[in-house]
Enzyme design. Structure first.
Site, short mmCIF file in Angstrom:
data_model
loop_
_atom_site.label_atom_id
_atom_site.label_comp_id
_atom_site.label_asym_id
_atom_site.label_seq_id
_atom_site.Cartn_x
_atom_site.Cartn_y
_atom_site.Cartn_z
N CYS A 253 0.78 -1.24 0.00
CA CYS A 253 0.00 0.00 0.00
C CYS A 253 0.82 1.29 0.00
CB CYS A 253 -1.05 -0.01 1.10
SG CYS A 253 -0.68 -1.00 2.53
N ARG B 58 7.26 -11.25 4.98
CA ARG B 58 6.75 -11.09 6.34
C ARG B 58 7.42 -12.13 7.22
NH1 ARG B 58 0.22 -10.39 5.25
NH2 ARG B 58 0.45 -8.61 3.83
N GLN C 218 1.40 -11.04 -3.62
CA GLN C 218 0.00 -10.65 -3.45
C GLN C 218 -0.53 -10.16 -4.79
OE1 GLN C 218 0.32 -7.81 -0.09
NE2 GLN C 218 -1.16 -9.15 0.89
N ASP D 75 -2.42 -7.84 -5.53
CA ASP D 75 -2.97 -6.70 -4.81
C ASP D 75 -3.64 -5.70 -5.74
OD1 ASP D 75 -3.38 -5.42 -2.45
OD2 ASP D 75 -1.26 -5.32 -1.92
N HIS E 36 -5.16 -1.49 -5.09
CA HIS E 36 -5.60 -0.41 -4.21
C HIS E 36 -6.49 0.50 -5.02
CE1 HIS E 36 -1.94 -1.97 -2.31
NE2 HIS E 36 -2.68 -1.82 -1.23
N LYS F 275 -12.31 -5.73 7.35
CA LYS F 275 -12.16 -6.43 6.07
C LYS F 275 -13.20 -7.53 5.91
CE LYS F 275 -8.53 -9.37 7.98
NZ LYS F 275 -7.35 -10.15 7.72
N HIS G 136 -8.14 -1.83 -0.08
CA HIS G 136 -7.08 -2.80 -0.38
C HIS G 136 -7.80 -4.10 -0.67
CE1 HIS G 136 -4.11 -0.54 2.35
NE2 HIS G 136 -5.28 -0.01 2.64
#
Length: 633
Positions: free
Chosen positions: A329, A358, A376, A378, A380, A460, A506
């Site tokens: 992000c 991570r 990911q 991902d 946004h 979420k 997200h």
RNA sequence: GCCGGUGUGGCUCAGGGGUAGAGCAGCGCACUCGUAAUGCGCAGGCCAACAGUUCAAAUCUGUUCACCGGCUCCA
């Protein structure tokens, strides 16, 4: 006078109180499988005495409620056996769970996997003797005295908010328990102890670790057998085993939690990603890519330093502190902010196939499902606050298309709310949680609430997919974020000419591409559908003198865009077919003198078998009829 | 991170205080084959790593690492 009924059956007793089992008998409902009763909708022991009339049902071991009772009673039976073999042991909690039961034991001595048969044998002995199970209601202070030696039960009792508690006794064993239970242990026949593991008392790692023993029980021997067989078959679907057998990926001591993808694994992953890109382009997303390592200051500003530091890796460049990104992000925000944005630019949907690192604790790593570095899928989305519901709904539709239409998964949806360690005001969180709820409810999506499991910046919606043995893994998520845009001064110019702060969504669909692949491997048991298969077509020359023809065919298929291999080994046809079958290749093309002469291929499909000889056009037609989401539209 | 278990050739596994075994895979040779395993031969391992006990350790002890099953945590 007490009157009881069950549907159109009824009976009367000229008494003030009566045992439920007698009621069931005179209603003609009794049989060997009956293990409990339901009185006015409440589950009770068969031996329970009632002093008013009402509706009575018999609960059979093979009903869902009965099975739960049976399993719970089996847990008690196990506890009694353990108490006999390990006198002085104490017990935590021992509930029935989805496919069986467990009991947490503070054992006097060590119990290992090898001890399970011994415990099981003792259980059969007790069950064979028909040990009676009885219930007793005790005032709390008496119960505290009764369990004075047992720190776990005392702790539980003192937290119970009622004047009396119930205690179930069977032989030398007694347990604090709400019940109901089987009337005696002879009702328990079909059980098996499965595994052993550590578990913290009351689930907190601050507490002592107890020994948890898992087992299962069924009403019928066939069901137990079927369940054990299912577990064995599930083992064969394990993505870690198939990943090795099919040469998709490997794991190495040199990089725990960092999977290595082989050419075949990459073929699958790249196909997934091609598909993903197509679908996102169709829906107005554009792709970006941001760096792996960014200034630590950025992570302090984003809140990750305060709320996510434990999971992050850090490094230094030219004596300045940097962080390896655990999320995409902040990078996305920097891209957004490179220009002044107008409300006409919104929603701005920026995707990123970001590789994030991570730190996961060593004990949680698990094949591709739980790793320390993953990709990911991902995106946004920067959006006006009034458009949230519309956008979230569109994302849920995208998810549904992926999960259901393309991959055929069952999945469940959870709404995760504000965690303890989080940023922002109560009003912001409430607004965000309500927006997600609204989207779920207006689309009639069944969901459960997972309190306190939201991200630190917002609530979420999570999508959970099941693996081969029923473990569920979070894949997709949609997270609403009212925090980061403000923290980073993200704005757009509204219709009114003033600056506004957009909301950020997200979201991921696969979640982790690696995890999703792991789940796919198990879902398909390694037999990927044609469009995803790492090798779509295997050409099998019958003898060495057909290899040239096979290679020529391969050239043609390469031009068609297929993933094709030729088996050039000097092996017999049967052997080559067997190996291709074991590699779960969708199409095997057998070519010999006949095919070579007629410019044909002998088509064999992995589950349908020999489809006969075909021209290349005919074969192409077969392939074109295969499900292929990469070709639609 | 915690509890328990496991670690022997690429894979699956046997062995177990006295110089390491099988099957499959690999390589070579022969066979040139029609829809789920052709035969013969060859090669391949500091028995996870590091300490210790012992005349002698893959085997016993300890530590570490990785993996497996859970717990906690999570995409």
């Amino acid at each position: 006078m007490l009157q009881f009924k069950n549907g159109d059956k009824s009976c009367e007793f000229d008494k003030n109180e009566i045992i439920l089992h007698d009621v069931i008998k005179s209603l003609g409902l009794d049989n060997k499988k009956i293990i409990a009763a339901k009185f006015n909708g409440e589950l009770m022991d068969l031996s329970r005495c009632v002093n008013s009339g009402g509706e009575v049902e018999a609960v059979s071991a093979d009903s869902p409620e009965g099975l739960e009772i049976l399993r719970h009673s089996t847990a008690h039976l196990m506890a009694q056996a353990i108490l006999r073999l390990y006198p002085g042991s104490h017990f935590g909690v021992g509930p029935a769970i989805k496919d069986g039961f467990y009991y947490d034991v503070d054992a006097a001595g060590t119990i290992t996997e090898n001890d399970l048969p011994k415990i099981e044998a003792e259980m059969r002995k007790i069950a064979g003797a028909g040990e009676k199970v009885s219930r007793e209601d005790m005032p709390k202070d008496e119960a505290l005295k009764f369990f004075a030696e047992d720190p776990y039960k005392t702790e539980l009792i003192s937290e119970i908010d009622a004047p009396t508690v119930s205690v179930y006794k069977q032989g030398e064993y007694a347990d604090l328990c709400r019940g109901p239970h089987v009337p005696d242990a002879s009702k328990i026949h079909n059980f098996k102890l499965l595994s052993i593991a550590g578990a913290y008392w009351r689930g907190s790692e601050k507490n002592k670790m107890l020994t948890r023993i898992y087992g299962t029980a069924f009403a019928n021997p066939d069901e137990l057998k079927a369940y054990i067989k299912m577990l064995e078959e599930a083992k064969l679907r394990d993505h870690r085993k198939l990943g090795k057998d099919l040469d998709l990926f490997s794991l190495h001591e040199e990089g725990p939690g960092f999977p290595f993808f082989h050419p075949k694994g990459m073929a699958v992953m790249n196909t997934l990603i091609d598909f993903w890109r197509r679908e996102h382009n169709k829906r107005g997303y554009t792709e970006i890519k941001t760096p792996q390592i960014l200034d630590r200051e950025l992570w302090i500003r984003s809140g990750h330093w305060d709320h996510y530091r434990e999971n992050m890796y850090f490094t230094e460049i030219d004596e300045k502190p940097y962080a390896i990104k655990p999320m995409n992000c902040p990078g996305s925000i920097l891209v957004y902010k490179t220009q002044l944005r107008s409300y006409r630019d919104l929603p701005m949907r920026l995707t990123e196939l970001g590789c994030v690192h991570r730190h996961e604790r060593s004990g949680v790593l698990h094949g591709l499902m739980r790793v320390r570095c993953f990709t990911q899928d991902d995106a946004h989305t920067y959006i006006e606050p009034t458009k949230i519901k519309e956008e979230v709904t569109a994302i849920m539709e995208l998810d549904k298309y992926f999960y259901t239409n393309v991959f055929g998964f069952k999945y469940s949806v959870e709404l995760s709310t504000r965690p303890e360690d989080s940023m922002g005001t109560d009003e912001q969180w409430e607004a965000a949680e309500n927006a997600l709820k609204d989207a779920l409810e207006s689309t009639n999506t069944p969901y459960t609430i997972n309190p306190g499991d939201g991200a630190f910046y917002g609530p979420k919606i999570d999508f959970h997919l099941e693996d081969c043995i029923g473990r569920t893994w979070q894949c997709g998520t949609i997270q609403l974020d009212f925090q980061m845009p403000g923290r980073f001064g993200v704005t757009y110019i509204g219709e009114d000419g003033a600056e506004h702060t957009p909301v950020m969504i997200h979201r991921v669909v696969f979640g982790s591409v690696e995890r999703f692949m792991g789940i796919l491997i198990e879902h398909y048991a390694g037999a990927f559908p044609y469009w995803l298969a790492p090798v779509q077509v295997k050409i099998i020359p019958i003898a060495d003198n057909h290899v040239d023809y096979a290679k020529k065919l391969q050239e043609t298929f390469f031009n068609w865009g297929l993933r094709v291999e030729v088996d050039t080994r000097s092996e017999k046809l049967g052997k080559k077919i067997r190996d291709a079958q074991l590699q779960k290749v969708p199409y095997m093309l057998v070519v010999g003198d006949k095919e070579q002469a007629e410019n044909k291929v002998g088509v064999r499909e992995r589950s349908k078998g020999d489809l006969g000889s075909m021209t290349l056009d005919e074969f192409k037609n077969v392939l074109d009829n295969e499900f292929n989401p990469l070709k639609s539209r």
